[in-house]
Design a protein around this motif. Structure first.
Motif, PDB file in Angstrom:
ATOM      1  N   VAL A  65      -2.768  -0.326   3.959  1.00 38.81           N
ATOM      2  CA  VAL A  65      -3.847  -0.250   2.954  1.00 38.81           C
ATOM      3  C   VAL A  65      -5.077   0.413   3.590  1.00 38.81           C
ATOM      4  CG1 VAL A  65      -3.026  -2.246   1.642  1.00 38.81           C
ATOM      5  CG2 VAL A  65      -4.603  -2.594   3.545  1.00 38.81           C
ATOM      6  N   PRO A  66      -6.032   0.853   2.789  1.00 41.33           N
ATOM      7  CA  PRO A  66      -7.199   1.552   3.361  1.00 41.33           C
ATOM      8  C   PRO A  66      -8.040   0.657   4.277  1.00 41.33           C
ATOM      9  CG  PRO A  66      -7.062   1.880   0.971  1.00 41.33           C
ATOM     10  CD  PRO A  66      -6.072   0.819   1.317  1.00 41.33           C
ATOM     11  N   TYR A 114      -0.790   7.674   1.200  1.00 41.79           N
ATOM     12  CA  TYR A 114      -0.328   8.770   2.059  1.00 41.79           C
ATOM     13  C   TYR A 114       0.556   8.272   3.205  1.00 41.79           C
ATOM     14  CZ  TYR A 114      -3.423  12.018  -0.289  1.00 41.79           C
ATOM     15  OH  TYR A 114      -4.007  12.817  -1.230  1.00 41.79           O
ATOM     16  N   SER A 153      -2.363  -0.120   9.121  1.00 44.47           N
ATOM     17  CA  SER A 153      -3.679   0.464   8.830  1.00 44.47           C
ATOM     18  C   SER A 153      -4.485   0.633  10.116  1.00 44.47           C
ATOM     19  CB  SER A 153      -4.476  -0.465   7.907  1.00 44.47           C
ATOM     20  OG  SER A 153      -3.806  -0.668   6.699  1.00 44.47           O
ATOM     21  N   THR A 154      -5.166   1.757  10.231  1.00 44.99           N
ATOM     22  CA  THR A 154      -6.030   1.973  11.389  1.00 44.99           C
ATOM     23  C   THR A 154      -7.129   0.913  11.373  1.00 44.99           C
ATOM     24  OG1 THR A 154      -5.590   4.315  11.195  1.00 44.99           O
ATOM     25  CG2 THR A 154      -7.477   3.677  12.550  1.00 44.99           C
ATOM     26  N   LYS A 184      -4.990   3.857  18.871  1.00 44.97           N
ATOM     27  CA  LYS A 184      -5.188   4.705  17.677  1.00 44.97           C
ATOM     28  C   LYS A 184      -6.646   5.174  17.584  1.00 44.97           C
ATOM     29  CE  LYS A 184      -4.734   6.549  13.651  1.00 44.97           C
ATOM     30  NZ  LYS A 184      -3.976   7.778  13.428  1.00 44.97           N
ATOM     31  N   VAL A 186      -1.558  -2.076  -5.747  1.00 40.73           N
ATOM     32  CA  VAL A 186      -2.387  -2.681  -6.798  1.00 40.73           C
ATOM     33  C   VAL A 186      -2.678  -1.693  -7.929  1.00 40.73           C
ATOM     34  CG1 VAL A 186      -3.499  -4.427  -5.355  1.00 40.73           C
ATOM     35  CG2 VAL A 186      -4.456  -2.102  -5.436  1.00 40.73           C
ATOM     36  N   ASP A 187      -2.301  -0.426  -7.733  1.00 39.88           N
ATOM     37  CA  ASP A 187      -2.610   0.594  -8.736  1.00 39.88           C
ATOM     38  C   ASP A 187      -1.387   0.811  -9.648  1.00 39.88           C
ATOM     39  OD1 ASP A 187      -3.145   2.876 -10.165  1.00 39.88           O
ATOM     40  OD2 ASP A 187      -4.092   3.935  -8.485  1.00 39.88           O
ATOM     41  N   GLY A 206       0.853  -1.190   0.000  1.00 39.48           N
ATOM     42  CA  GLY A 206       0.000   0.000   0.000  1.00 39.48           C
ATOM     43  C   GLY A 206       0.882   1.232   0.000  1.00 39.48           C
ATOM     44  N   ARG A 235     -10.823  12.955   0.517  1.00 38.18           N
ATOM     45  CA  ARG A 235     -11.600  11.835   1.038  1.00 38.18           C
ATOM     46  C   ARG A 235     -12.503  12.277   2.184  1.00 38.18           C
ATOM     47  NH1 ARG A 235      -6.798   7.724   1.853  1.00 38.18           N
ATOM     48  NH2 ARG A 235      -5.852   9.659   2.503  1.00 38.18           N
ATOM     49  N   VAL A 266       0.898  10.380  11.821  1.00 38.55           N
ATOM     50  CA  VAL A 266       1.364  11.589  11.140  1.00 38.55           C
ATOM     51  C   VAL A 266       0.204  12.431  10.628  1.00 38.55           C
ATOM     52  CG1 VAL A 266       3.572  10.627  10.404  1.00 38.55           C
ATOM     53  CG2 VAL A 266       1.538  10.327   8.962  1.00 38.55           C
ATOM     54  N   ALA A 275      -7.093  -8.631   1.576  1.00 34.59           N
ATOM     55  CA  ALA A 275      -6.467  -8.811   0.258  1.00 34.59           C
ATOM     56  C   ALA A 275      -4.945  -8.685   0.368  1.00 34.59           C
ATOM     57  CB  ALA A 275      -7.012  -7.779  -0.726  1.00 34.59           C
ATOM     58  N   PRO A 296      -0.972  14.632   7.400  1.00 37.30           N
ATOM     59  CA  PRO A 296      -0.599  14.930   6.016  1.00 37.30           C
ATOM     60  C   PRO A 296      -0.150  16.380   5.893  1.00 37.30           C
ATOM     61  CG  PRO A 296      -2.674  13.751   6.084  1.00 37.30           C
ATOM     62  CD  PRO A 296      -2.327  14.085   7.498  1.00 37.30           C
ATOM     63  N   HIS A 322      -9.656  10.540   5.957  1.00 41.60           N
ATOM     64  CA  HIS A 322      -9.676   9.091   6.029  1.00 41.60           C
ATOM     65  C   HIS A 322      -9.697   8.616   7.482  1.00 41.60           C
ATOM     66  CE1 HIS A 322      -8.869   5.044   5.040  1.00 41.60           C
ATOM     67  NE2 HIS A 322      -8.051   5.221   4.040  1.00 41.60           N
ATOM     68  N   CYS A 323      -9.433   9.528   8.431  1.00 45.96           N
ATOM     69  CA  CYS A 323      -9.179   9.070   9.800  1.00 45.96           C
ATOM     70  C   CYS A 323     -10.250   9.478  10.796  1.00 45.96           C
ATOM     71  CB  CYS A 323      -7.817   9.598  10.259  1.00 45.96           C
ATOM     72  SG  CYS A 323      -6.468   8.916   9.314  1.00 45.96           S
TER      73      CYS A 323
HETATM   74  N1  LIG Z   1      -3.688   9.431   5.541  1.00 45.80           N
HETATM   75  C1  LIG Z   1      -3.456   9.633   6.824  1.00 45.80           C
HETATM   76  O1  LIG Z   1      -3.199  10.738   7.244  1.00 45.80           O
HETATM   77  C2  LIG Z   1      -3.456   8.489   7.813  1.00 45.80           C
HETATM   78  C3  LIG Z   1      -2.967   8.737   9.109  1.00 45.80           C
HETATM   79  C4  LIG Z   1      -2.930   7.687   9.997  1.00 45.80           C
HETATM   80  C5  LIG Z   1      -3.400   6.432   9.621  1.00 45.80           C
HETATM   81  N2  LIG Z   1      -3.893   6.225   8.372  1.00 45.80           N
HETATM   82  C6  LIG Z   1      -4.365   4.888   8.024  1.00 45.80           C
HETATM   83  O2  LIG Z   1      -3.400   4.290   7.162  1.00 45.80           O
HETATM   84  C7  LIG Z   1      -4.073   3.408   6.269  1.00 45.80           C
HETATM   85  C8  LIG Z   1      -3.693   3.787   4.851  1.00 45.80           C
HETATM   86  O3  LIG Z   1      -4.168   5.092   4.623  1.00 45.80           O
HETATM   87  P1  LIG Z   1      -3.645   5.985   3.424  1.00 45.80           P
HETATM   88  O4  LIG Z   1      -4.115   7.352   3.712  1.00 45.80           O
HETATM   89  O5  LIG Z   1      -2.205   5.747   3.185  1.00 45.80           O
HETATM   90  O6  LIG Z   1      -4.491   5.338   2.223  1.00 45.80           O
HETATM   91  P2  LIG Z   1      -4.323   5.632   0.660  1.00 45.80           P
HETATM   92  O7  LIG Z   1      -5.646   5.379   0.043  1.00 45.80           O
HETATM   93  O8  LIG Z   1      -3.631   6.925   0.436  1.00 45.80           O
HETATM   94  O9  LIG Z   1      -3.307   4.505   0.182  1.00 45.80           O
HETATM   95  C9  LIG Z   1      -3.612   3.164   0.207  1.00 45.80           C
HETATM   96  C10 LIG Z   1      -2.866   2.514  -0.950  1.00 45.80           C
HETATM   97  O10 LIG Z   1      -3.067   1.107  -0.828  1.00 45.80           O
HETATM   98  C11 LIG Z   1      -3.245   0.578  -2.126  1.00 45.80           C
HETATM   99  N3  LIG Z   1      -3.874  -0.730  -1.984  1.00 45.80           N
HETATM  100  C12 LIG Z   1      -5.165  -1.024  -1.740  1.00 45.80           C
HETATM  101  N4  LIG Z   1      -5.331  -2.350  -1.635  1.00 45.80           N
HETATM  102  C13 LIG Z   1      -4.110  -2.915  -1.792  1.00 45.80           C
HETATM  103  C14 LIG Z   1      -3.617  -4.240  -1.776  1.00 45.80           C
HETATM  104  N5  LIG Z   1      -4.421  -5.271  -1.549  1.00 45.80           N
HETATM  105  N6  LIG Z   1      -2.314  -4.440  -2.012  1.00 45.80           N
HETATM  106  C15 LIG Z   1      -1.473  -3.405  -2.248  1.00 45.80           C
HETATM  107  N7  LIG Z   1      -1.883  -2.116  -2.265  1.00 45.80           N
HETATM  108  C16 LIG Z   1      -3.183  -1.883  -2.024  1.00 45.80           C
HETATM  109  C17 LIG Z   1      -4.044   1.622  -2.860  1.00 45.80           C
HETATM  110  O11 LIG Z   1      -3.924   1.485  -4.252  1.00 45.80           O
HETATM  111  C18 LIG Z   1      -3.411   2.914  -2.321  1.00 45.80           C
HETATM  112  O12 LIG Z   1      -2.346   3.356  -3.138  1.00 45.80           O
HETATM  113  C19 LIG Z   1      -5.558   3.523   6.574  1.00 45.80           C
HETATM  114  O13 LIG Z   1      -5.921   2.525   7.467  1.00 45.80           O
HETATM  115  C20 LIG Z   1      -5.655   4.868   7.254  1.00 45.80           C
HETATM  116  O14 LIG Z   1      -6.769   4.944   8.111  1.00 45.80           O
HETATM  117  C21 LIG Z   1      -3.908   7.225   7.457  1.00 45.80           C
END
Ligand SMILES: NC(=O)c1ccc[n+]([C@@H]2O[C@H](COP(=O)([O-])OP(=O)(O)OC[C@H]3O[C@@H](n4cnc5c(N)ncnc54)[C@H](O)[C@@H]3O)[C@@H](O)[C@H]2O)c1
Length: 422
Positions: free
Chosen positions: A94-95, A24, A132-133, A227, A45-46, A21, A345, A176, A113, A178, A280-281
């Motif tokens: 991952v999300p 962000y 992931s959260t 978290k 996966v993208d 994943g 998001r 963190v 997945a 963003p 997302h959080c």
């Molecule tokens: N963005 C934030 O500020 C933040 C802060 C703390 C925690 N989180 C947590 O971190 C996790 C990820 O968040 P994010 O913001 O990075 O999400 P994001 O959507 O920016 O990135 C997720 C990435 O995972 C990829 N992905 C999805 N399924 C996959 C798979 N099976 N295999 C490989 N790649 C896959 C997607 O294509 C995408 O690029 C979430 O649980 C979120 O709640 C995010």
């Protein structure tokens, strides 16, 4: 290839890290670990993400990330692939969204997945860290899934002594913000929860290469809940500020002045109201608590409802302006879920702009400095800021982007949902 062993702080990173994943969280983390000297494989996966990363470009806006990425990709320490290859340590980022059903059921399909994808390449001695959260118990769920796919390996389950475990598993949430991700990855304290104490120590040893912050070791379920508690704390406090803004409106007071004065109390620190809560959080994670303990989590649920209700309040305020003057055109300033990010998001501002556009076609213009990252503008009319302000005769301030902060308060009716002109 040598694997990372149980050390407090290994000065010379060795071993390969697979980051599943590259969004962000995963992408900056992968880049930082590569910058710290690890060989890192990023898995996503993208295909667009893979292409951008291998070209040394970030597909997200994050200060400093492009520079770091191009250095570690050029230096051969980070490469991105579509499917996992063998590694020694795995980080999963991952999300973890919630569903749109009435119970906001957590959607763990991405974690499932990711586990399914990496299971075939797991080997004895590996460590898998979920970042992931997640609802409490997700790390255990991941372990069960990995174990089902790899009956030849022994996982930390069923009270197995840790000495007999082949693949360690841990949970470490990310905190963190963003816009300051690289800076915070390097200094934030981190909670590291192991399914076994050894897993926590190994994960802490990895993060020691990335952060100078404290590494607080605990078990995986506690780390998962920490978290959620952190984000629910933020949500409840924002709900208080949002509720104050609606009460002040009803009784004819300026909420910004009320909060400014209240915050002079030595033990009061009211947060800033806004058009709602997005991202997302914070807009998502408290639901994980509500889903797991609906009877006990009453305040947390109410806070979610207050924050989710705020966009309707803002819509009613700007709707009144547009109804009062049928010629009025409104400029919506900002669509992102918070200032100075390209992240849309769960953005309440985007929802508000879309609802307004649908309700008042031809009378709504949006200005958003990060609009290039908005994948699906739909019916929204996007214009550069000067043009939007020139055309409009009402303004709805939704996001306090830096670009808007220098603007003088317009001499037209204003609904200021984010305190741009407080
Ligand atoms: N963005 C934030 O500020 C933040 C802060 C703390 C925690 N989180 C947590 O971190 C996790 C990820 O968040 P994010 O913001 O990075 O999400 P994001 O959507 O920016 O990135 C997720 C990435 O995972 C990829 N992905 C999805 N399924 C996959 C798979 N099976 N295999 C490989 N790649 C896959 C997607 O294509 C995408 O690029 C979430 O649980 C979120 O709640 C995010």
């Amino acid at each position: 290839m040598p694997t990372l062993s149980v050390v407090d702080a290994a000065p010379n990173p060795r071993g390969r890290v697979g980051v599943v994943g590259l969004g962000y969280i995963g992408l900056p983390t992968a880049a930082c670990l590569a910058g710290a000297g690890f060989e890192v494989i990023g898995i996503d996966v993208d295909p667009r993400v893979i292409e951008a990363v291998n070209a040394g470009r970030a597909h997200i806006v994050e200060p400093g990330l492009d520079e770091l990425l191009s250095a570690v990709v050029d230096g051969g320490r980070l490469r991105a692939v579509l499917a996992p290859e063998p590694a020694d340590i795995w980080l999963i980022a991952v999300p973890t969204p919630v569903g749109h059903d009435q119970f906001r059921t957590p959607d763990l399909s991405y974690v499932d997945a990711a586990a399914d994808a990496l299971a075939p390449v797991l080997k004895r001695g590996d460590l898998v860290v979920l970042e992931s959260t997640s609802p409490v118990g997700t790390t255990r769920r991941m372990i069960e899934r990995l174990s089902a796919a790899r009956p030849d390996l022994r996982f930390p389950q069923d009270g197995r002594p840790e000495a007999e475990v082949d693949v360690d598993a841990a949970y470490s949430p990310e905190r963190v913000i963003p816009g300051r991700t690289l800076e915070e990855l390097a200094i934030n304290d981190r909670v590291v929860g192991g399914a076994t104490p050894r897993a926590a120590r190994r994960a802490a040893a990895l993060y020691r290469h990335m952060t100078s912050g404290e590494l607080l070791q605990t078990d995986d379920r506690t780390a998962e809940f920490v978290k959620l508690a952190e984000n629910a704390f933020r949500d409840v406090n924002i709900a208080f500020a949002n509720e104050l803004s609606m009460v002040c409106d009803q009784v004819g007071l300026n909420v910004w002045e009320v909060i400014r004065l209240a915050n002079h109390h030595p033990r009061v620190s009211v947060l800033t109201p806004g058009p709602g809560v997005g991202g997302h959080c914070i807009a998502v994670d408290p639901w994980f608590i509500v889903a797991q303990a609906p009877e006990a989590a009453r305040l947390i649920r109410t806070a979610r409802e207050v924050n989710d209700g705020k966009p309707d309040f803002v819509l009613a305020k700007i709707g009144a302006v547009l109804e009062a003057d049928p010629q009025a055109v409104v400029a919506c300033l900002g669509l992102a879920f918070k200032p100075n990010v390209d992240d849309f998001r769960e953005s309440p501002s985007l929802d508000i702009a879309r609802a307004l556009t649908a309700r008042y076609p031809g009378r709504v213009i949006c200005a958003e400095p990060y609009a290039d990252a908005l994948r699906d503008p739909g019916e929204l009319v996007l214009k550069p800021l000067p043009e939007a302000l020139e055309t409009a005769n009402a303004v709805l301030a939704l996001v306090a982007h830096d670009e808007f902060r220098a603007l003088p308060r317009p001499r037209v009716p204003v609904v200021d949902a984010c305190g741009l002109w407080k």
